[in-house]
Design a protein around this motif. Structure first.
Motif, PDB file in Angstrom:
ATOM      1  N   PHE A 183       7.103  10.642   4.106  1.00 22.13           N
ATOM      2  CA  PHE A 183       5.910  10.962   3.316  1.00 22.13           C
ATOM      3  C   PHE A 183       5.013   9.728   3.191  1.00 22.13           C
ATOM      4  O   PHE A 183       3.789   9.809   3.399  1.00 22.13           O
ATOM      5  N   LYS A 184       5.611   8.590   2.894  1.00 28.34           N
ATOM      6  CA  LYS A 184       4.840   7.346   2.745  1.00 28.34           C
ATOM      7  C   LYS A 184       4.189   6.972   4.074  1.00 28.34           C
ATOM      8  O   LYS A 184       3.023   6.549   4.111  1.00 28.34           O
ATOM      9  N   ARG A 185       4.926   7.136   5.173  1.00 24.39           N
ATOM     10  CA  ARG A 185       4.386   6.786   6.490  1.00 24.39           C
ATOM     11  C   ARG A 185       3.197   7.683   6.857  1.00 24.39           C
ATOM     12  O   ARG A 185       2.161   7.196   7.336  1.00 24.39           O
ATOM     13  N   ILE A 186       3.323   8.975   6.627  1.00 24.78           N
ATOM     14  CA  ILE A 186       2.252   9.906   6.979  1.00 24.78           C
ATOM     15  C   ILE A 186       1.017   9.656   6.120  1.00 24.78           C
ATOM     16  O   ILE A 186      -0.117   9.654   6.613  1.00 24.78           O
ATOM     17  N   GLU A 187       1.224   9.451   4.834  1.00 20.74           N
ATOM     18  CA  GLU A 187       0.095   9.183   3.955  1.00 20.74           C
ATOM     19  C   GLU A 187      -0.612   7.890   4.353  1.00 20.74           C
ATOM     20  O   GLU A 187      -1.846   7.804   4.320  1.00 20.74           O
ATOM     21  N   GLY A 188       0.173   6.890   4.746  1.00 20.99           N
ATOM     22  CA  GLY A 188      -0.438   5.636   5.197  1.00 20.99           C
ATOM     23  C   GLY A 188      -1.305   5.841   6.428  1.00 20.99           C
ATOM     24  O   GLY A 188      -2.396   5.269   6.543  1.00 20.99           O
ATOM     25  N   PHE A 189      -0.837   6.690   7.349  1.00 22.30           N
ATOM     26  CA  PHE A 189      -1.620   6.965   8.554  1.00 22.30           C
ATOM     27  C   PHE A 189      -2.902   7.720   8.211  1.00 22.30           C
ATOM     28  O   PHE A 189      -3.983   7.401   8.726  1.00 22.30           O
ATOM     29  N   LEU A 190      -2.814   8.719   7.330  1.00 22.19           N
ATOM     30  CA  LEU A 190      -3.985   9.529   6.993  1.00 22.19           C
ATOM     31  C   LEU A 190      -5.027   8.747   6.197  1.00 22.19           C
ATOM     32  O   LEU A 190      -6.209   9.069   6.232  1.00 22.19           O
ATOM     33  N   GLU A 191      -4.586   7.723   5.471  1.00 22.69           N
ATOM     34  CA  GLU A 191      -5.525   6.943   4.665  1.00 22.69           C
ATOM     35  C   GLU A 191      -6.121   5.760   5.429  1.00 22.69           C
ATOM     36  O   GLU A 191      -7.119   5.185   5.000  1.00 22.69           O
TER      37      GLU A 191
END
Length: 689
Positions: A186-194
């Motif tokens: 979740f943290k990795r995906i959110e980092g990519f999207l932001e």
């Protein structure tokens, strides 16, 4: 779109510099940019479309979610970057994504579509229950055969985002390590999207290619000022560049081939290449001339993606050869699920005399063929129902449910599906219930259906002789969750009744008093608070309902595993060789045994993973019962003469569990096939076990 822009879309690589070059050529007028994007969609030039969208996003141009609603997910191949585009679109992103289908695109694109739909909802509709269709879609994706580890990780992160315990168990399991893995994803995906999208592209090309997909250029990349490949001695830009640009415009899904060259060498296209193509690329391919395996894969993908015109075209050209009969049946079923009577009629016509007679088709197909006339449709429903009353055929009952739930009469389909749960075989009940939940979501009804009580009762039934601690525990969990669901459902119903009464009183009071128009429209704070609580109860009911479904399936799986284990044990009656092996002194146990911890050997999890699934399902419950001191669990344990204090237990027919008891520990040595038992015993004896 000017020739200069088209040339840039063709020649510029998927790098930061290349996309910035394209971004610099974009028109300032948003309407003109949208026209360019629509043109790329219409031409189905996937590479050009992706570059155009990426360049627009990097330039900070706003894209509307209506692009997804109107064109679907088919053109996208890169799930990660598609997710970034969708997450930064304007408008109701969730609604747009929920109009798409996982059947028509790559599994990673589908996973990111669901994640972004949940993310947008959480950001813009905080406190409201997630759409039922999104929850059902997330569960259905788990049944797809080609779910990759990346897609599973994305779905697990989505479950964290939604705070959905049932989905979290489905996508990653339980336990601290599973929770930690989902949280990290979740943290990795959110980092990519932001992060800025441009950072996801390399600064320079890597050996001539920087995309996320396999190379598909029809012409090898050559620098403009390099010597031309033809050997003329001229610079490339002054020789074959113009000719190659024309070839690049006709690039196919296979590297080094244009579409016309690909059709000429169609027999060289492999199944792997077909599975790698996007649907727009498959549409360009002359499927009728593919070899058998690639052709069957292409037809299945086109039918699943609702590209029925291309499927019908193939059968019109080839007729219905026996090797494609399964594809034809699959296409008819997919057209029926899409409620496309015209397509089914075309497929029947294309098959000609080889088509099966109407009475041999599925009942859902017969309903569809009768759907053009209300009277004929009702007569067909009556005829199918009467035939089922006479035959009690569970398969045909499923077909009737499918025909009604796929039809425009979905509420009627739900009612029939509820009754079908009483009559279908247990192996079909999960499909029927999933269909009920899916159609309830389509009709914007609460996801929990009262018929779930029937499934709970069915899942709790035991065959004669079934006595297992795991079954007891699973059944207790299911009953507790069912009680929670009933309590929440009752509270919600009471809240809805109270709100209805209050609204009625408010309307009566407003009619009796002289108030301003603005005041009459104002809703009392108390009523607003009640509505908020009602939405909270709806969300809680959805969550508990999903957990209940998950627990029910776990219990049903335990029943299935138990039956399979019994069958394996019955089928594995001891031979003379086994009788000799099983000779030995039975372990005598007197009185209540103490509680013990279980000591596993190193890599025991890997060992169980390498054995048939029923072995692990037999070993772990037995060890749990032995560790708890249950006297019945010690029956059947046999001492091994060659190793003091080591005993063996027969599990899953042909396998033996080797262990030893101390006052505080159940020490596990190994699980071996009976044929390897003597060799393993000698090794244990040599080690002094």
């Amino acid at each position: 779109m000017s020739p200069k822009v088209r040339a840039a879309l063709i020649t510029q690589p998927l790098t930061q510099a290349g996309l910035r070059e394209i971004a610099a050529l974009l028109p300032e007028d948003d309407a003109e940019l949208l026209a360019w994007i629509e043109e790329a969609y219409q031409r189905a030039e996937v590479d050009e479309l992706e570059k155009l969208l990426y360049a627009a996003a990097i330039a900070g141009r706003k894209l509307s979610a209506t692009l997804i609603a109107e064109h679907g997910l088919e053109p996208f191949r890169d799930g990660y970057r598609f997710g970034w585009l969708a997450a930064h679109m304007e408008g109701d992103v969730t609604a747009a994504l929920l109009t798409t289908s996982a059947d028509s695109t790559a599994i990673m694109v589908s996973a990111y579509a669901m994640y972004v739909a949940a993310r947008w909802w959480a950001q813009h509709r905080s406190g409201e229950a997630f759409p039922g269709k999104l929850v059902v879609s997330a569960r259905n994706l788990h049944s797809y055969p080609d779910v990759t580890p990346d897609a599973a990780a994305t779905m697990g992160a989505m479950a964290v985002l939604m705070k959905d315990a049932a989905l979290q168990r489905m996508w990653g399991g339980e336990g601290r390590s599973a929770e930690q893995m989902r949280a990290e994803n979740f943290k990795r995906i959110e980092g990519f999207l932001e992060a800025p999208l441009v950072e996801s592209f390399p600064e320079k090309e890597n050996r001539g290619y920087a995309g996320s997909q396999p190379m598909r250029r029809a012409v090898e990349r050559i620098g403009r000022n390099e010597p031309c490949r033809c050997g003329s001695g001229k610079k490339y830009k002054n020789c074959c560049l113009k000719e190659d640009e024309d070839r690049l415009r006709r690039s196919s899904a296979v590297a080094g081939k244009t579409w016309d060259e690909l059709d000429q060498g169609i027999e060289a296209v492999t199944k792997a290449q077909v599975l790698q193509m996007t649907l727009p690329e498959l549409v360009h391919l002359n499927v009728a001339y593919l070899l058998d395996e690639p052709q069957q894969s292409a037809l299945a993908r086109l039918a699943k993606g609702d590209h029925f015109d291309e499927v019908v075209s193939v059968f019109r050209e080839l007729g219905l050869p026996e090797r494609l009969r399964a594809n034809w049946v699959f296409a008819v079923r997919e057209a029926t699920s899409a409620w496309r009577r015209d397509v089914v009629l075309q497929l029947l016509e294309a098959a000609g005399d080889a088509a099966p007679p109407l009475e041999n088709l599925e009942g859902s197909v017969r309903l569809l063929l009768a759907s053009h006339d209300p009277g004929e449709f009702c007569a067909a429903v009556e005829a199918e129902s009467l035939a089922l009353l006479k035959s009690h055929d569970s398969e045909e009952l499923i077909s009737l449910v499918a025909g009604l739930t796929w039809s425009p009469y979905r509420a009627l389909g739900i009612m029939v599906a509820r009754g079908a749960l009483l009559l279908t075989e247990a192996k079909h009940s999960a499909w029927v219930f999933d269909e009920i939940l899916s159609k309830r979501a389509d009709l914007d009804l609460p996801i929990d259906d009262p018929v779930a009580d029937l499934l709970d009762e069915r899942a709790s039934r035991r065959d004669a002789g079934q006595d297992d601690a795991a079954l007891d525990e699973a059944q207790a969990k299911l009953e507790a969750k069912a009680a929670e669901v009933r309590q929440v459902r009752e509270k919600l119903a009471a809240m809805q009744r109270e709100i209805a009464l209050r609204e009625k009183r408010e309307r009566r009071a407003a009619a009796e008093q002289t108030q301003t128009a603005a005041a009459s429209r104002a809703e009392p704070a108390e009523l607003r608070e009640m509505r908020r609580k009602m939405e909270t109860l709806k969300a809680l009911l959805k969550e508990r309902g999903e957990e209940r479904v998950s627990l029910r399936r776990e219990l049903e799986q335990l029943h299935t595993d138990y039956a399979a284990l019994q069958a394996a044990q019955e089928a594995g009656a001891p031979t003379q060789e086994e009788d000799e092996e099983e000779e030995g002194e039975a372990l005598e146990v007197r009185g209540q045994q103490p509680l013990r911890l279980i000591a596993f050997p190193k890599k025991f999890q890997e060992l169980l993973a390498s054995l048939p699934p029923q072995v692990g399902r037999a070993v772990l419950p037995l060890l749990g019962r032995l560790a708890s001191g249950e006297p019945a669990a010690f029956k059947g344990l046999v001492k091994i003469r060659e190793c003091a204090e080591v005993v063996r237990a027969r599990v899953a027919g042909d396998y033996r569990l080797l262990l030893r008891f101390t006052p505080e520990v159940v020490e596990v040595f190994d699980v071996v096939d009976r044929r390897d038992l003597q060799r393993r015993v000698k090794l244990l004896g040599a080690k002094g076990a």
